[in-house]
Write a protein that holds these residues in place. Structure first.
Motif, mmCIF file in Angstrom:
data_model
loop_
_atom_site.group_PDB
_atom_site.id
_atom_site.type_symbol
_atom_site.label_atom_id
_atom_site.label_comp_id
_atom_site.label_asym_id
_atom_site.label_seq_id
_atom_site.Cartn_x
_atom_site.Cartn_y
_atom_site.Cartn_z
ATOM 1 N N TRP A 1 -51.935 -81.580 36.070
ATOM 2 C CA TRP A 1 -52.339 -81.217 37.436
ATOM 3 C C TRP A 1 -52.099 -82.349 38.435
ATOM 4 O O TRP A 1 -51.787 -82.142 39.589
ATOM 5 N N VAL B 1 -48.782 -82.252 40.085
ATOM 6 C CA VAL B 1 -48.438 -81.065 40.895
ATOM 7 C C VAL B 1 -48.519 -81.437 42.373
ATOM 8 O O VAL B 1 -49.559 -81.913 42.851
ATOM 9 N N PRO C 1 -48.745 -81.073 46.510
ATOM 10 C CA PRO C 1 -49.590 -80.216 47.345
ATOM 11 C C PRO C 1 -48.958 -78.862 47.668
ATOM 12 O O PRO C 1 -49.630 -77.826 47.629
ATOM 13 N N GLN D 1 -47.048 -77.135 45.931
ATOM 14 C CA GLN D 1 -47.140 -76.260 44.758
ATOM 15 C C GLN D 1 -48.559 -75.712 44.582
ATOM 16 O O GLN D 1 -48.748 -74.568 44.181
ATOM 17 N N ARG D 2 -49.547 -76.533 44.933
ATOM 18 C CA ARG D 2 -50.926 -76.020 44.881
ATOM 19 C C ARG D 2 -51.052 -74.819 45.818
ATOM 20 O O ARG D 2 -51.697 -73.823 45.501
ATOM 21 N N TYR E 1 -49.527 -71.769 44.216
ATOM 22 C CA TYR E 1 -50.406 -71.152 43.202
ATOM 23 C C TYR E 1 -51.487 -70.302 43.872
ATOM 24 O O TYR E 1 -51.771 -69.189 43.445
ATOM 25 N N SER F 1 -53.563 -77.017 51.644
ATOM 26 C CA SER F 1 -53.178 -77.860 50.496
ATOM 27 C C SER F 1 -52.307 -79.044 50.877
ATOM 28 O O SER F 1 -52.504 -80.151 50.370
ATOM 29 N N ILE G 1 -59.261 -76.201 44.826
ATOM 30 C CA ILE G 1 -57.860 -76.287 44.378
ATOM 31 C C ILE G 1 -56.972 -76.887 45.473
ATOM 32 O O ILE G 1 -56.102 -77.719 45.202
ATOM 33 N N ALA G 2 -57.214 -76.492 46.715
ATOM 34 C CA ALA G 2 -56.394 -77.022 47.817
ATOM 35 C C ALA G 2 -56.420 -78.544 47.837
ATOM 36 O O ALA G 2 -55.423 -79.190 48.163
ATOM 37 N N GLY H 1 -56.910 -80.497 45.232
ATOM 38 C CA GLY H 1 -56.408 -81.111 44.001
ATOM 39 C C GLY H 1 -57.425 -81.304 42.894
ATOM 40 O O GLY H 1 -57.204 -82.063 41.953
ATOM 41 N N PHE I 1 -50.880 -71.127 37.215
ATOM 42 C CA PHE I 1 -51.698 -72.354 37.184
ATOM 43 C C PHE I 1 -51.581 -72.996 35.806
ATOM 44 O O PHE I 1 -51.646 -72.298 34.784
ATOM 45 N N VAL J 1 -56.890 -75.812 34.581
ATOM 46 C CA VAL J 1 -57.167 -76.115 35.999
ATOM 47 C C VAL J 1 -58.349 -75.292 36.507
ATOM 48 O O VAL J 1 -59.219 -75.802 37.210
#
Ligand code: ADP
Length: 498
Positions: A73, A76, A78, A80-81, A84, A133, A180-181, A183, A210, A214
């Motif tokens: 994670w 990954v 931002p 890409q977050r 998702y 994100s 999630i936004a 991280g 995801f 996560v």
């Protein structure tokens, strides 16, 4: 035992419901082997039995989350977050009809309400935070020519999230979106009364791509799985929505373990204030919606209604007539406004408050009884003749029960409005902009609605003053609850210190 089961919806259609504990993108059996049933509040019968998460499952979920946070994670980006979260929102949109029916079945709210509000608002919330994100930024501070100093807004880490049963999927999205936004990784405990939609969405999390670990989702009881999250030494933050009494225990658990960060969104006893110059017809609709929306099961429900004395009698008559028109009925029927309360425990609690009000001498203007004889239905209830010190004026009832009282002046309205240990929301109804702004500014509440009620929006911060909570959800404000500031201070050269 199979980890899925077909559920048929009363209005037609069905779903293959996951029953397991969602860790590392797979559904698992509970380590202790226990199961529990989720009850249909309309029929009082079990819907399905689910794997019951306990402390050992919490340990596994936290370990999976930690591994993701420190591994895949972290790499990954931002953007890409955001992808998702958008993908998850797309999949929820694809399955919106299933989610609405499932939410209704488990919680008792009308399918029309779930389909028109809960599900689209959950999706909109995830999309909104997807947009944040790649906008999580630090600052450069010019402190000295010989230094370069900047801050970073870093994720907190493993976030334990404990949510209630009144808006199951919406609370899920309010929590997952900002976490999630920014991280973070998540260990979510859904409410034992309404675990179905949150667990179902585990499937969608995997489908959205995801990485494993996560987002982990557990169904189980508060005193076991919930308490294990709050006390866990490897959970960096706990975000909780629920009752004030449990909120206190979460803070204590955090204080007694690793001092994890705590955000709380708790109860309320919100005043809804109607001035004599209000548009009465409009005000009645909003007062009605303010208390009876979601069967009164809203932390921000407008349960204390204060009406200026000149219009009190007229208002009360019209409000009673309006409330009597609310259709109480089966959740899957199209014209139902109010379904059953979520559980027997809640039903009994609310009926207890109604008895308490009657015994204290308050007058039942309408309702005051159970509706029908199957399911946890309660008639919309209005009490008048109440005094400020009555329990029904001070304590959160969390049902379709409100109290109405008169006030004389603006000053009085502010005084009674603020007469509560809570401070989640309030509303003012007036056509005078000066009154509106003066009163809105004077009320000690996290949200004040003017000429409306319950108009929540993902862009607008929501949270409590006083004993209604700590921190804010929604809007940009929620990001601060999911990040911690790191200061990096670099010496560029120049004279040595000392
Ligand atoms: P309500 O009284 O409205 O059911 P609660 O505050 O009891 O609300 O529950 C909200 C959420 O908190 C649920 O997911 C529940 O399982 C959880 N919970 C209840 N008790 C505890 C506890 N002691 N520690 C952690 N979580 C808890």
């Amino acid at each position: 035992m199979s980890l899925t089961q077909k559920i048929d919806f009363p209005g037609g259609g069905s779903v293959e419901q996951p029953l397991g504990i969602f860790i590392n993108n797979e559904y698992h059996k509970a380590v202790d082997g226990g199961t529990f049933e989720t009850i249909n509040p309309t029929t009082e019968k079990p819907i399905v039995a689910l794997q019951e998460a306990t402390e050992k499952d919490v340990d596994l979920a936290v370990a999976a989350a930690r591994k993701a946070f420190e591994g895949e994670w972290r790499a990954v980006i931002p953007e890409q977050r955001a992808k998702y979260l958008q993908k998850l929102a797309d999949l929820m949109e694809r399955d919106a009809e299933i989610l609405a029916k499932l939410e209704s079945l488990d919680n008792g709210k009308a399918v029309s309400m779930a389909a028109g509000a809960d599900i689209p608002m959950s999706i909109a919330c995830l999309r909104y935070y997807a947009g944040w994100s790649d906008k999580i930024e630090g600052r450069v501070m010019d402190t000295n020519p010989d230094t370069f100093a900047y801050t970073r807004a870093e994720p907190i880490g493993v976030c334990g999230q404990i949510i209630p049963w009144n808006f199951p999927l919406l609370m899920w999205s309010w929590k997952i979106g900002p976490a999630i936004a920014t991280g973070n990784v998540v260990v979510m405990k859904v409410a034992e009364q309404t675990p179905l939609t949150g667990l179902y969405c585990g499937k969608l999390i995997k489908e959205a791509g995801f990485p494993p670990g996560v987002i982990n989702i557990l169904a189980g009881y508060g005193k076991t799985a919930g308490a294990a999250i709050a006390a866990h030494m490897d959970v960096d933050k706990v975000a909780f929505t629920g009752s004030t009494i449990v909120g206190r225990s979460i803070m204590k658990a955090a204080a007694g373990s690793n001092l994890k960060k705590v955000t709380l969104e708790l109860g309320g006893k919100s005043p809804n204030i109607v001035f004599k110059d209000a548009d009465i017809e409009q005000a009645i609709s909003w007062v009605n919606f303010g208390i009876y929306m979601n069967h009164g099961q809203c932390c921000c429900a407008g349960s204390r209604i204060y009406v200026q004395e000149e219009i009190y009698d007229k208002f009360l008559e019209a409000f009673k007539a309006r409330a009597k028109k609310n259709v109480v009925g089966l959740p899957h029927e199209a014209n139902t406004f109010q379904g059953p309360q979520v559980s027997k425990v809640q039903f009994d609690r609310i009926m207890g408050y109604i008895d308490e009000g009657k015994k204290a001498g308050a007058k039942v203007e309408i309702g005051g009884e159970r509706h029908g004889n199957e399911g946890y239905f309660i008639q919309p209830t209005i009490f008048s003749g109440v005094s400020e010190d009555m329990k029904i004026m001070q304590e959160e009832i969390f049902g379709p029960v409100c109290s109405i009282a008169k006030f004389k002046t603006e000053e009085d309205a502010i005084k009674v409005g603020n007469h509560s240990t809570y401070g989640l929301a309030a509303a003012v109804h007036t056509t005078n902009i000066n009154t509106a702004i003066r009163v809105a500014n004077a009320l000690r509440a996290g949200t004040v609605w003017v000429n409306n009620y319950n108009m929540l929006h993902h862009q607008l911060p929501f949270g409590g003053y006083k004993e209604s909570g700590i921190g804010r959800e929604l809007g940009e404000a929620a990001l601060a609850n999911y990040t911690q500031t790191k200061t990096v201070n670099i010496r560029l050269g120049g004279a040595l210190f000392g």
